[in-house]
Design a protein around this motif. Structure first.
Motif, short mmCIF file in Angstrom:
data_model
loop_
_atom_site.label_atom_id
_atom_site.label_comp_id
_atom_site.label_asym_id
_atom_site.label_seq_id
_atom_site.Cartn_x
_atom_site.Cartn_y
_atom_site.Cartn_z
N SER A 50 13.01 -39.63 -4.81
CA SER A 50 13.66 -38.42 -5.31
C SER A 50 12.62 -37.46 -5.85
CB SER A 50 14.67 -38.78 -6.40
OG SER A 50 15.72 -39.57 -5.88
N GLY A 51 11.61 -37.97 -6.55
CA GLY A 51 10.54 -37.13 -7.06
C GLY A 51 9.76 -36.45 -5.95
N ARG A 52 9.46 -37.21 -4.91
CA ARG A 52 8.75 -36.61 -3.77
C ARG A 52 9.59 -35.53 -3.10
NH1 ARG A 52 6.75 -42.14 -3.37
NH2 ARG A 52 8.58 -42.77 -2.18
N ALA A 53 10.89 -35.77 -3.01
CA ALA A 53 11.78 -34.77 -2.40
C ALA A 53 11.83 -33.49 -3.23
CB ALA A 53 13.19 -35.36 -2.24
N VAL A 54 11.85 -33.61 -4.56
CA VAL A 54 11.85 -32.44 -5.43
C VAL A 54 10.56 -31.64 -5.23
CG1 VAL A 54 11.74 -31.69 -7.84
CG2 VAL A 54 13.46 -33.35 -7.13
N LEU A 55 9.44 -32.31 -5.15
CA LEU A 55 8.16 -31.63 -4.95
C LEU A 55 8.13 -30.88 -3.62
CD1 LEU A 55 5.86 -34.44 -6.30
CD2 LEU A 55 5.86 -32.10 -7.16
N ARG A 56 8.59 -31.53 -2.57
CA ARG A 56 8.60 -30.87 -1.27
C ARG A 56 9.53 -29.66 -1.28
NH1 ARG A 56 7.99 -36.45 0.70
NH2 ARG A 56 10.26 -36.71 0.62
N ARG A 57 10.67 -29.80 -1.95
CA ARG A 57 11.60 -28.68 -2.04
C ARG A 57 11.00 -27.53 -2.84
NH1 ARG A 57 14.83 -25.52 0.51
NH2 ARG A 57 16.66 -24.78 -0.66
N ALA A 58 10.28 -27.85 -3.90
CA ALA A 58 9.64 -26.81 -4.71
C ALA A 58 8.69 -25.97 -3.86
CB ALA A 58 8.90 -27.44 -5.88
N ILE A 75 6.57 -18.36 -11.70
CA ILE A 75 7.34 -19.57 -12.01
C ILE A 75 6.79 -20.70 -11.16
CG2 ILE A 75 9.55 -20.76 -11.96
CD1 ILE A 75 10.97 -18.34 -12.71
N GLY A 76 6.22 -21.68 -11.83
CA GLY A 76 5.70 -22.85 -11.16
C GLY A 76 6.57 -24.07 -11.42
N PHE A 77 5.95 -25.23 -11.41
CA PHE A 77 6.69 -26.48 -11.57
C PHE A 77 5.89 -27.41 -12.48
CE2 PHE A 77 7.68 -30.86 -10.37
CZ PHE A 77 9.06 -30.86 -10.53
N GLY A 78 6.55 -27.92 -13.52
CA GLY A 78 5.95 -28.90 -14.40
C GLY A 78 6.35 -30.30 -13.97
N ALA A 79 5.36 -31.18 -13.82
CA ALA A 79 5.60 -32.51 -13.23
C ALA A 79 5.91 -33.58 -14.26
CB ALA A 79 4.38 -32.92 -12.40
N MET A 80 5.95 -33.25 -15.55
CA MET A 80 6.07 -34.28 -16.58
C MET A 80 7.32 -35.12 -16.43
SD MET A 80 5.99 -33.85 -20.74
CE MET A 80 7.63 -33.10 -20.85
N ARG A 81 8.43 -34.51 -16.00
CA ARG A 81 9.70 -35.24 -15.93
C ARG A 81 9.91 -35.95 -14.59
NH1 ARG A 81 12.83 -34.29 -20.35
NH2 ARG A 81 12.43 -32.39 -21.55
N LEU A 82 8.97 -35.88 -13.69
CA LEU A 82 9.15 -36.57 -12.41
C LEU A 82 9.18 -38.10 -12.56
CD1 LEU A 82 7.01 -34.54 -9.85
CD2 LEU A 82 9.50 -34.67 -9.99
N PRO A 83 8.26 -38.70 -13.29
CA PRO A 83 8.28 -40.17 -13.38
C PRO A 83 9.42 -40.70 -14.27
CG PRO A 83 6.09 -39.28 -13.88
CD PRO A 83 7.06 -38.15 -13.94
N GLN A 84 9.79 -39.94 -15.29
CA GLN A 84 10.75 -40.42 -16.29
C GLN A 84 11.30 -39.21 -17.02
OE1 GLN A 84 9.29 -43.81 -18.58
NE2 GLN A 84 10.14 -42.95 -20.43
N ASN A 85 12.60 -39.15 -17.22
CA ASN A 85 13.18 -37.97 -17.83
C ASN A 85 12.81 -37.84 -19.30
OD1 ASN A 85 14.82 -35.59 -17.69
ND2 ASN A 85 16.43 -36.70 -18.78
#
Length: 282
Positions: free
Chosen positions: A37-45, A16-26
């Protein structure tokens, strides 16, 4: 928990990885997301063990103010030694609508990904053709040859293809090794099962885009609801667990701009579906 998958035989990644498509815009037409918020999600991932991020230089808000690759570089560089970043090239979005890049333009797209991510070499580059349905009968040879040349130059470690049919997979493999295929596939859309089977036969990663249906999956499906209740899980977690149980070559890359949704998605890796569960989901 599932065992890591060895992408291309040499890169061990969690399934299970992470898809970044929704980071800039839902969604299209919606405002850009908050960059921090996007940077925080990436660091948490990454804190939660994600070591496979799927992105593209064209993943950006409509006003171009927030870009996925920029967020990834700002949040995570210098990158963890085991982080695998996959990107895709092929589509060009302009005033006249999307079109396919020429071989020369593919080089420019690869260089743009290298620059925006701050890398000297890309771990995995997919050639993406068409939109969300494979364009049957269309040759990808000339474009894939261009990427194979960049691989020989050392700018790309591994190659993949996206939104393709069996003919495309066969054609691409006559040109260069294919380590991953990324197609539209999820629990309520199993049209690409033949491509998955071909990947499984040869140890090629099968990476569904829209693993949760891109918001279009039937989350009221009785089987999903029944199995979710049995495990005390959400239907989305069961949909991800089903992908992982389906074949040892499937990798899931759910995307979100929410830390809470991220943690919910990643918890699916601890769900072990039984034969009874799989029968209900069949």
């Amino acid at each position: 928990m599932t065992s890591p998958f060895r992408l291309g035989g040499d890169l061990a990644i969690d399934r299970i990885g992470f898809g970044a498509m929704r980071l800039p815009q839902n969604n299209p037409g919606e405002p850009a997301r908050d960059a921090e918020s996007g940077r925080a999600v990436l660091r948490r991932a990454v804190d939660l063990g994600v070591n496979h991020i799927d992105t593209a230089d064209f993943y950006r808000s409509e006003d171009h103010s927030v870009r996925a690759n920029t967020l990834i570089r700002e949040a995570l560089a210098p990158y963890p030694y085991d982080l695998v970043i996959a990107t895709k090239v092929g589509p060009i979005f302009g005033p006249g609508g999307p079109r396919q890049a020429t071989p020369a333009e593919l080089r420019l797209q690869v260089e743009a990904n290298l620059q925006s991510l701050g890398l000297d070499r890309l771990d995995l580059v997919y050639l993406r053709i068409g939109r969300n349905e494979p364009p049957h009968g269309e040759s990808l040879a000339e474009r894939f040859e261009a990427l194979a040349a960049l691989r020989e130059e050392g700018l790309i470690r591994h190659l993949g293809i996206s939104n393709v049919d069996l003919g495309h997979l066969t054609e691409a493999r006559t040109i260069a090794p294919v380590v991953a295929v990324q197609n539209n596939f999820h629990i309520t859309n199993r049209d690409e099962t033949a491509v998955l089977d071909a990947c499984a036969q040869d140890g090629i990663a099968f990476v569904p885009f829209f693993p949760l249906g891109g918001g279009r999956a039937d989350t009221d499906d009785p089987g999903l609801v029944k199995v979710a209740g049995r495990h005390g899980a959400t239907v989305y977690q069961i949909a991800l667990a089903w992908l992982l149980a389906l074949s040892p070559v499937t990798l899931a890359i759910p995307g979100t701009g929410s830390a809470a949704h991220l943690e919910e998605n990643l918890a699916a890796r601890w769900i072990s579906l039984t034969e009874e569960d799989l029968a209900d989901l069949a």
